[in-house]
Design an enzyme around this catalytic site. Structure first.
Site, PDB file in Angstrom:
ATOM      1  N   GLY A 155      40.298  30.456  44.686  1.00 11.23           N
ATOM      2  CA  GLY A 155      39.537  31.331  45.302  1.00 11.23           C
ATOM      3  C   GLY A 155      38.210  31.480  44.374  1.00 11.23           C
ATOM      4  O   GLY A 155      38.023  30.496  43.587  1.00 11.23           O
ATOM      5  N   ARG A 156      37.595  32.577  44.670  1.00 15.34           N
ATOM      6  CA  ARG A 156      36.336  32.649  43.718  1.00 15.34           C
ATOM      7  C   ARG A 156      36.661  32.731  42.260  1.00 15.34           C
ATOM      8  O   ARG A 156      35.971  31.958  41.703  1.00 15.34           O
ATOM      9  CB  ARG A 156      35.619  34.140  44.183  1.00 15.34           C
ATOM     10  CG  ARG A 156      34.996  34.216  45.521  1.00 15.34           C
ATOM     11  CD  ARG A 156      34.251  35.567  45.320  1.00 15.34           C
ATOM     12  NE  ARG A 156      33.546  36.034  46.688  1.00 15.34           N
ATOM     13  CZ  ARG A 156      34.133  36.715  47.618  1.00 15.34           C
ATOM     14  NH1 ARG A 156      35.148  36.829  47.635  1.00 15.34           N
ATOM     15  NH2 ARG A 156      33.380  36.742  48.794  1.00 15.34           N
ATOM     16  N   ILE A 157      37.800  33.396  42.171  1.00 12.44           N
ATOM     17  CA  ILE A 157      38.182  33.425  40.477  1.00 12.44           C
ATOM     18  C   ILE A 157      38.762  32.280  40.068  1.00 12.44           C
ATOM     19  O   ILE A 157      38.300  31.663  38.997  1.00 12.44           O
ATOM     20  CB  ILE A 157      38.888  34.794  40.258  1.00 12.44           C
ATOM     21  CG1 ILE A 157      38.219  35.794  40.776  1.00 12.44           C
ATOM     22  CG2 ILE A 157      39.382  34.733  38.920  1.00 12.44           C
ATOM     23  CD1 ILE A 157      39.201  37.099  40.645  1.00 12.44           C
ATOM     24  N   ARG A 178      46.375  26.801  49.571  1.00 17.00           N
ATOM     25  CA  ARG A 178      46.830  26.620  51.048  1.00 17.00           C
ATOM     26  C   ARG A 178      45.713  25.691  51.692  1.00 17.00           C
ATOM     27  O   ARG A 178      46.137  25.002  52.624  1.00 17.00           O
ATOM     28  CB  ARG A 178      46.783  27.720  51.699  1.00 17.00           C
ATOM     29  CG  ARG A 178      47.923  28.811  51.361  1.00 17.00           C
ATOM     30  CD  ARG A 178      48.021  29.958  52.079  1.00 17.00           C
ATOM     31  NE  ARG A 178      46.814  30.984  51.875  1.00 17.00           N
ATOM     32  CZ  ARG A 178      46.597  32.195  52.626  1.00 17.00           C
ATOM     33  NH1 ARG A 178      47.683  32.682  53.212  1.00 17.00           N
ATOM     34  NH2 ARG A 178      45.276  32.722  52.149  1.00 17.00           N
ATOM     35  N   ILE A 233      46.071  35.833  35.131  1.00 16.91           N
ATOM     36  CA  ILE A 233      44.966  36.909  35.360  1.00 16.91           C
ATOM     37  C   ILE A 233      45.102  37.291  36.850  1.00 16.91           C
ATOM     38  O   ILE A 233      44.104  37.961  37.111  1.00 16.91           O
ATOM     39  CB  ILE A 233      43.623  36.227  34.915  1.00 16.91           C
ATOM     40  CG1 ILE A 233      43.338  34.940  35.636  1.00 16.91           C
ATOM     41  CG2 ILE A 233      43.520  36.098  33.491  1.00 16.91           C
ATOM     42  CD1 ILE A 233      42.891  35.038  36.938  1.00 16.91           C
ATOM     43  N   ARG A 235      47.999  38.692  39.470  1.00 18.10           N
ATOM     44  CA  ARG A 235      48.961  40.205  39.548  1.00 18.10           C
ATOM     45  C   ARG A 235      50.227  39.768  38.940  1.00 18.10           C
ATOM     46  O   ARG A 235      50.703  38.523  38.936  1.00 18.10           O
ATOM     47  CB  ARG A 235      49.029  40.421  40.894  1.00 18.10           C
ATOM     48  CG  ARG A 235      47.900  41.102  41.696  1.00 18.10           C
ATOM     49  CD  ARG A 235      47.698  42.691  40.855  1.00 18.10           C
ATOM     50  NE  ARG A 235      46.645  43.253  41.747  1.00 18.10           N
ATOM     51  CZ  ARG A 235      45.197  43.375  41.094  1.00 18.10           C
ATOM     52  NH1 ARG A 235      44.956  42.775  40.054  1.00 18.10           N
ATOM     53  NH2 ARG A 235      44.400  43.983  41.607  1.00 18.10           N
ATOM     54  N   GLU A 264      54.120  46.562  35.158  1.00 14.70           N
ATOM     55  CA  GLU A 264      53.102  47.141  33.966  1.00 14.70           C
ATOM     56  C   GLU A 264      52.880  48.622  34.379  1.00 14.70           C
ATOM     57  O   GLU A 264      52.982  49.079  35.476  1.00 14.70           O
ATOM     58  CB  GLU A 264      51.730  46.394  33.866  1.00 14.70           C
ATOM     59  CG  GLU A 264      50.770  46.301  35.390  1.00 14.70           C
ATOM     60  CD  GLU A 264      49.534  45.626  35.218  1.00 14.70           C
ATOM     61  OE1 GLU A 264      48.420  46.391  35.298  1.00 14.70           O
ATOM     62  OE2 GLU A 264      49.594  44.285  34.963  1.00 14.70           O
ATOM     63  N   HIS A 282      45.778  44.412  30.416  1.00 16.37           N
ATOM     64  CA  HIS A 282      44.878  44.142  31.791  1.00 16.37           C
ATOM     65  C   HIS A 282      43.263  44.374  31.601  1.00 16.37           C
ATOM     66  O   HIS A 282      42.641  45.311  32.081  1.00 16.37           O
ATOM     67  CB  HIS A 282      45.452  45.110  32.878  1.00 16.37           C
ATOM     68  CG  HIS A 282      45.204  44.698  34.405  1.00 16.37           C
ATOM     69  ND1 HIS A 282      45.954  45.145  35.183  1.00 16.37           N
ATOM     70  CD2 HIS A 282      44.319  44.354  34.846  1.00 16.37           C
ATOM     71  CE1 HIS A 282      45.893  44.387  36.428  1.00 16.37           C
ATOM     72  NE2 HIS A 282      44.499  44.011  36.217  1.00 16.37           N
ATOM     73  N   GLY A 284      40.796  42.138  32.552  1.00 17.74           N
ATOM     74  CA  GLY A 284      40.309  41.296  33.432  1.00 17.74           C
ATOM     75  C   GLY A 284      38.515  41.749  33.475  1.00 17.74           C
ATOM     76  O   GLY A 284      37.831  40.904  33.483  1.00 17.74           O
TER      77      GLY A 284
END
Length: 315
Positions: A155-157, A178, A233, A235, A264, A282, A284
């Protein structure tokens, strides 16, 4: 309109919210309790929740005919919200895509480099006064330039990480996703087992949720190369953390860089004892301008609701 902000956002965002809405600034830094979530649905017109504020099906079932019409999530991940239950209750859900992309990709690169080059281990050595000076074979790590990087979730990240690896470090990019993606750099789409078995560095950039829970399990870890490092990075529950600990302890994989954890803020003691694991709290999106942009995006969705306009970022 009454707006609940579940955890205090940067001052500029809080001021903008207060200028427009009747804001409840919830005390404390921890996630909302189930009782607080139920009360928020009953008493507020909109809520800006964030990571850990569990608006599950049972919360919506306990809040019959909720007053709340919008959960404007502060963050791109929204696996803590049961979107089907929200929709059934007439509550819209939005998130903050785009605002987090570059910051999260930067943290992925931080974890790649720290883990590959044993930076955390080296810093601990220096701080403990155990460094005896440079020598040719001290703390030899994995050279990142030119290596093969597998992006799991393009995806974007994922694309932002791949772009940094390809253009910045000359890495070959493979990915599992996918669907095929059209990108501005060479990238080979492979099956998940093929991608991880090909790579020197595996980066997890999947969305959270039931569909991706334990997507990276013992079988996937077993397919990785023994020297390869795993970076997450996305979940925490995307990885079977027990299987990851076992793979690291047995030397099945070379190392791991983690910004998120399955339960977490609890982190397994076994992970904290390993020198070949980089652990971040966390981080990010933890840059002021990024958190301000996220806050403004969440607030823009609330403003759209108030003005009767289409929501900019529905999930």
């Amino acid at each position: 309109m009454k707006l609940l902000i579940s955890r205090r956002l940067p001052d500029s965002v809080m001021a903008a919210a207060a200028a427009r809405f009747d804001v409840t600034d919830r005390a404390g830094d921890g996630p909302m309790t189930q009782a607080e979530c139920i009360a928020a649905l009953a008493e507020q017109d909109a809520v800006i929740p964030t990571l850990g504020d569990a608006f599950g099906a049972e919360v919506f079932a306990s809040a019959a005919s909720p007053r709340c019409r919008l959960l404007a999530n502060f963050g791109v991940g929204y696996n803590h919200i049961d979107t089907a239950a929200a929709e059934a209750a007439g509550v819209a859900v939005t998130n903050t895509p785009g605002a987090v992309t570059d910051a999260t990709a930067d943290i992925a690169m931080t974890l790649i480099l720290m883990t590959a080059r044993r930076a955390g281990e080296g810093e601990r050595m220096v701080r403990a006064g155990r460094w005896t000076g440079w020598h040719p074979t001290q703390m030899l790590g994995l050279h990142v330039t030119g290596k093969t990087v597998a992006i799991i979730g393009m995806g974007r990240i994922g694309q932002a990480i791949a772009r940094r690896c390809h253009f910045g470090f000359g890495c070959r990019i493979v990915y599992a996703n996918r669907s095929a993606k059209t990108v501005d750099f060479p990238a080979d789409r492979l099956s998940l087992p093929e991608a991880v078995s090909t790579a020197d560095i595996v980066v997890i950039a999947l969305p959270g949720g039931a569909e991706t829970n334990h997507h990276i399990d013992a079988d996937v870890l077993a397919a990785m190369r023994p020297h390869a490092i795993l970076v997450n990075i996305s979940r925490g529950d995307v990885i079977d953390e027990t299987a990851l600990v076992a793979a690291l302890q047995s030397g099945r994989i070379g190392g791991a860089g983690l910004d998120v954890y399955e339960f977490e803020p609890a982190v397994p003691e076994a992970l904290t004892r390993m020198e070949n694991v980089t652990l971040l709290p966390h981080l990010g999106t933890a840059a002021l301008e990024v958190r301000e942009a996220m806050g403004r995006m969440a607030l823009a969705n609330v403003i759209a609701l108030a003005d009767g306009e289409p929501l900019p970022n529905p999930v």
